[in-house]
Enzyme design. Sequence first.
Site, PDB file in Angstrom:
ATOM      1  N   ASP A 214     -12.753   4.181   4.334  1.00  0.00           N
ATOM      2  CA  ASP A 214     -11.446   4.403   3.721  1.00  0.00           C
ATOM      3  C   ASP A 214     -10.370   4.511   4.797  1.00  0.00           C
ATOM      4  OD1 ASP A 214     -10.000   5.067   1.208  1.00  0.00           O
ATOM      5  OD2 ASP A 214      -9.562   6.919   2.282  1.00  0.00           O
ATOM      6  N   GLU A 271     -11.555  -0.784   5.296  1.00  0.00           N
ATOM      7  CA  GLU A 271     -10.307  -0.927   4.561  1.00  0.00           C
ATOM      8  C   GLU A 271      -9.193  -0.688   5.575  1.00  0.00           C
ATOM      9  OE1 GLU A 271      -7.362   1.038   1.241  1.00  0.00           O
ATOM     10  OE2 GLU A 271      -8.455   2.239   2.678  1.00  0.00           O
TER      11      GLU A 271
END
Length: 558
Positions: A214, A271
């Site tokens: 993330d 990401e």
Amino acid sequence: MTRSVHAVTTLEDRRGEAWWTTAVVYQVYIRSFADGNGDGIGDLTGLRSKLPYLADLGVDAVWINPWYPSPMADAGYDVADFRDIEPSYGTLAEGEAFIAEAHELGIRVILDIVPNHTSSEHRWFEAALRDEPGARDRYIFRPGRGPAGDEPPNDWQSAFGGPAWSRLDTGEWYLHLFAPAQPDLNWEHPEVRAEFEDILRFWFDKGVDGFRIDVAHGLAKDPALPDAGERLPGSQHTDPHPAWDQDAVHEVYRGWRAVANAYADRVFVAEAWVPGNDRLARYLRPDELHTAFQFDFLRAPWRSASIRAVIDDALEQAATVGAPATWVLSNHDVPRTVTRYSRSQPDHLVETDWERARWALEEPNHELGRRRARAAALLQLALPGTAYIYQGEELGLEEVEDLPDEVRQDPTWFQTAGADRGRDGCRVPIPWSNSEAPYGFSPIAAAENTWLPQPGHWAPHTAQAQAGEAASFLTLYQQALALRPQLWTTDEPVEWLDAPHGVLAFVRGGVQCWVNTGTTDIELPAGMQVVLGSVPGITDGVLPTDTSVWLAEPEHDR
Ligand code: GLC
Ligand code: CA
């Protein structure tokens, strides 16, 4: 003619390459996938019950959005304990059973690790609030500015809107690039580094095959915490910023890669929203991460020239570091693909807030959006590298734009005081069966509510309604996923073919992919055989607008 389709389900590497260089990964947004216990929220019981569906679909792996205990200030991206499972989703034992069952079906499991921040209810932040010795050093606490110290330490903005700093009652400020309940960790602190490497090992030891990282471009900040200065709206993914994509982050991932390398066949996918594919490639150097989402692909309008430019740039930059490209059409943070393509198309890459602002300005044409999304799926799945499918994409679901304000949960909605409606519309529970809500998502009665309400018109889009229907979205995905490993390995390069204006055409390993984003039907090359078309009936040498096709030479047929 469509070729026979048979699913390949084995953990054995089919082609002698690492599985993650070609994998198709299905993103499970666990809250909205399937509810087993009837509280209106997806859970592990539900997810386990749908494993046969995922195996039939033909995916190689699943990526599960954060399943850790969380107060849900940001739908699980505010993690209170990285070594357990959110009680409303199930237990750690159920998580382990899920991993084992997925593996039996040939499906690998990728978890979501959230290293930029913790929940404000994480034991570390609770210790920081109590001001235990050294506890605040694990986060980013600073004195305020101004004579009374009542102005934030710098001008950084939260990605969800408003200042990136909040002040404790005792006067100190702490940094949160997202919600106030998501304090940023201090990655210069050795304990933070050691803790996350240990968390990776904890789950690798349980058989997890990889991690989606993330906000991988977060973590390291410019140590001086300088003001970012005036930013143009929508420039968050294009301009350098002292909070994002700092060089120091790469050392973190070198450490993580060493952890993963001690296990067989584990993978990271980043990401990382960075200002260009040259910056992205830095995360993919051989001693760092294996893969990273290619977000320009989901930001590209439905225009052949834009899409081609994105593909060329992505492939070229990935090749500089020997990494596979990772194609993604949507995820839980952006408007659904069908909806993105259902309005007039700009001539630039889009930002999601910009896109959501258009909802009020132009009616969506979902029929058109679906047609284009089907065509885009065949494009995505013909490209070399890995592909991610966001749950519901295979059903052709549209963004739910008209959620009532009072059910919205995304912090974006609250932190922008409703100026940006946020991401709830792509997170609505999946319709599995039946003709009314909850469409088999949950055993609750129709009158009760799922955590986000489903639209009343989804009966034709349920998995059940689409199963076995020749012309359905689901069938198209099943066919494409079954054919993909038969048609391509990984190394076949993309060679562009001459094509009329508005049309993308390339050949890979003897198979051609034609995509018509233009406004007129075009003629397909003679002597080729249709392997799969994005709509039924592409047989007579004509490719209609907003469709795509895979073509093979007759002798290529097996
Ligand atoms: C990532 C996630 C998003 C989350 C944010 C903060 O962008 O995909 O859903 O809100 O990080 O963790
Ligand atoms: Ca549940």
